[in-house]
Write a protein that holds these residues in place. Structure first.
Motif, short mmCIF file in Angstrom:
data_model
loop_
_atom_site.label_atom_id
_atom_site.label_comp_id
_atom_site.label_asym_id
_atom_site.label_seq_id
_atom_site.Cartn_x
_atom_site.Cartn_y
_atom_site.Cartn_z
N THR A 52 0.83 -1.20 0.00
CA THR A 52 0.00 0.00 0.00
C THR A 52 0.87 1.25 0.00
OG1 THR A 52 -0.11 0.23 2.40
CG2 THR A 52 -1.69 -1.29 1.36
N THR A 53 0.19 2.39 -0.05
CA THR A 53 0.92 3.66 -0.07
C THR A 53 1.66 3.92 1.23
OG1 THR A 53 -1.07 4.82 0.65
CG2 THR A 53 -0.67 4.72 -1.72
N VAL A 54 1.21 3.26 2.30
CA VAL A 54 1.88 3.46 3.59
C VAL A 54 2.79 2.29 3.95
CG1 VAL A 54 0.13 5.01 4.50
CG2 VAL A 54 -0.09 2.54 4.88
N GLY A 55 2.96 1.37 3.01
CA GLY A 55 3.92 0.29 3.20
C GLY A 55 3.39 -1.00 3.78
N SER A 56 2.09 -1.10 3.94
CA SER A 56 1.52 -2.38 4.38
C SER A 56 1.59 -3.37 3.23
CB SER A 56 0.08 -2.20 4.83
OG SER A 56 0.01 -1.32 5.92
N THR A 57 1.79 -4.64 3.57
CA THR A 57 1.96 -5.66 2.54
C THR A 57 0.99 -6.82 2.72
OG1 THR A 57 3.68 -6.79 3.80
CG2 THR A 57 4.40 -5.09 2.25
N ASN A 58 0.77 -7.52 1.63
CA ASN A 58 -0.04 -8.73 1.67
C ASN A 58 0.46 -9.64 0.56
OD1 ASN A 58 -1.96 -10.49 2.54
ND2 ASN A 58 -3.68 -9.49 1.50
N PHE A 59 0.30 -10.95 0.76
CA PHE A 59 0.87 -11.93 -0.17
C PHE A 59 -0.13 -13.03 -0.48
CE2 PHE A 59 5.13 -10.29 -0.10
CZ PHE A 59 5.20 -9.64 1.12
N GLY A 60 0.02 -13.58 -1.67
CA GLY A 60 -0.74 -14.76 -2.00
C GLY A 60 -0.28 -15.94 -1.16
N ASP A 61 -1.19 -16.88 -0.91
CA ASP A 61 -0.87 -17.99 -0.03
C ASP A 61 0.34 -18.80 -0.52
OD1 ASP A 61 -4.34 -18.76 0.84
OD2 ASP A 61 -2.90 -17.35 1.71
N SER A 62 0.46 -18.91 -1.82
CA SER A 62 1.52 -19.77 -2.37
C SER A 62 2.92 -19.18 -2.21
CB SER A 62 1.25 -20.05 -3.85
OG SER A 62 1.23 -18.85 -4.58
N VAL A 63 3.02 -17.89 -1.89
CA VAL A 63 4.34 -17.26 -1.78
C VAL A 63 4.64 -16.73 -0.39
CG1 VAL A 63 4.21 -16.63 -4.22
CG2 VAL A 63 3.66 -14.92 -2.47
N LYS A 64 3.68 -16.82 0.53
CA LYS A 64 3.89 -16.31 1.88
C LYS A 64 5.10 -16.96 2.53
CE LYS A 64 -0.79 -14.90 3.10
NZ LYS A 64 -2.01 -15.22 3.87
N GLY A 65 5.93 -16.11 3.15
CA GLY A 65 7.12 -16.60 3.83
C GLY A 65 8.32 -16.75 2.91
N ARG A 66 8.11 -16.63 1.59
CA ARG A 66 9.23 -16.77 0.65
C ARG A 66 9.49 -15.48 -0.12
NH1 ARG A 66 8.71 -20.11 -3.54
NH2 ARG A 66 6.43 -19.96 -3.66
N PHE A 67 8.45 -14.71 -0.38
CA PHE A 67 8.57 -13.48 -1.17
C PHE A 67 8.37 -12.27 -0.26
CE2 PHE A 67 7.06 -15.17 -5.59
CZ PHE A 67 7.98 -16.20 -5.51
N THR A 68 9.06 -11.19 -0.59
CA THR A 68 8.81 -9.90 0.05
C THR A 68 8.67 -8.83 -1.02
OG1 THR A 68 11.18 -9.44 0.29
CG2 THR A 68 10.07 -10.50 2.16
N ILE A 69 7.90 -7.81 -0.71
CA ILE A 69 7.67 -6.71 -1.63
C ILE A 69 8.08 -5.42 -0.94
CG2 ILE A 69 5.25 -6.49 -0.89
CD1 ILE A 69 4.57 -5.62 -3.76
N SER A 70 8.65 -4.51 -1.70
CA SER A 70 9.06 -3.23 -1.14
C SER A 70 8.89 -2.16 -2.21
CB SER A 70 10.51 -3.27 -0.65
OG SER A 70 11.39 -3.61 -1.71
N ARG A 71 8.92 -0.91 -1.73
CA ARG A 71 8.79 0.21 -2.67
C ARG A 71 9.78 1.30 -2.30
NH1 ARG A 71 2.81 1.77 -2.58
NH2 ARG A 71 3.47 3.46 -3.96
N ASP A 72 10.26 1.98 -3.32
CA ASP A 72 11.14 3.14 -3.15
C ASP A 72 10.51 4.27 -3.95
OD1 ASP A 72 13.10 5.10 -3.20
OD2 ASP A 72 14.74 3.67 -3.28
N ASN A 73 9.72 5.08 -3.27
CA ASN A 73 9.01 6.14 -3.98
C ASN A 73 9.96 7.16 -4.60
OD1 ASN A 73 6.55 4.99 -3.33
ND2 ASN A 73 6.23 6.31 -1.54
N ALA A 74 11.10 7.35 -3.97
CA ALA A 74 12.08 8.30 -4.51
C ALA A 74 12.61 7.84 -5.87
CB ALA A 74 13.23 8.49 -3.53
N LYS A 75 12.72 6.51 -6.02
CA LYS A 75 13.18 5.95 -7.29
C LYS A 75 12.02 5.56 -8.20
CE LYS A 75 17.57 4.20 -5.55
NZ LYS A 75 18.45 3.01 -5.36
N ASN A 76 10.79 5.76 -7.69
CA ASN A 76 9.59 5.42 -8.47
C ASN A 76 9.61 3.95 -8.91
OD1 ASN A 76 7.25 6.91 -8.90
ND2 ASN A 76 7.68 7.20 -11.07
#
Length: 118
Positions: A52-76
């Motif tokens: 989300t815009t405030v950095g909250s994350t959610n994952f599909g069941d098949s990838v939970k615990g293995r994948f992470t998502i992040s954002r760098d708004n400065a780098k778009n």
């Protein structure tokens, strides 16, 4: 011109890692919900992860615990760190930017291929 460009895909052995990137241009991702989806041959598009815009994350069941998502708004740019990859993770991975206010936006990238195979 609005554009999302994914990169970082490739061939990796089972158990390996990859980091995908999604670089946006023509708009600022700071006000957008950002998501990753994937589509394997012969299958429907599957939700992988969101941030989300405030950095909250959610994952599909098949990838939970293995994948992470992040954002760098400065780098778009957003990222998908994929660890402990399995053959069933093989797919084309797509980046999506979505919002409903102040104006509607729903943008997709062209996808990047991830193949997990020995």
């Amino acid at each position: 011109q609005v554009q999302l460009v994914e990169s970082g895909g490739g061939l990796v052995q089972p158990g390996g890692s990859l980091r995908l990137s999604c670089a946006a241009s023509g708009f600022s991702i700071s006000s957008y919900l950002m998501r990753w989806y994937r589509q394997a041959p012969g299958k429907e598009r599957e939700f992988v992860a969101l941030i989300t815009t405030v950095g909250s994350t959610n994952f599909g069941d098949s990838v939970k615990g293995r994948f992470t998502i992040s954002r760098d708004n400065a780098k778009n740019t957003i990222y998908l760190q994929m660890n402990s990859l399995k053959p069933e993770d093989t797919a084309v991975y797509y980046c999506n930017a979505y919002r409903t206010r102040p104006t509607t936006g729903d943008y997709w990238g062209q996808g990047t291929q991830v193949t997990v195979s020995s």
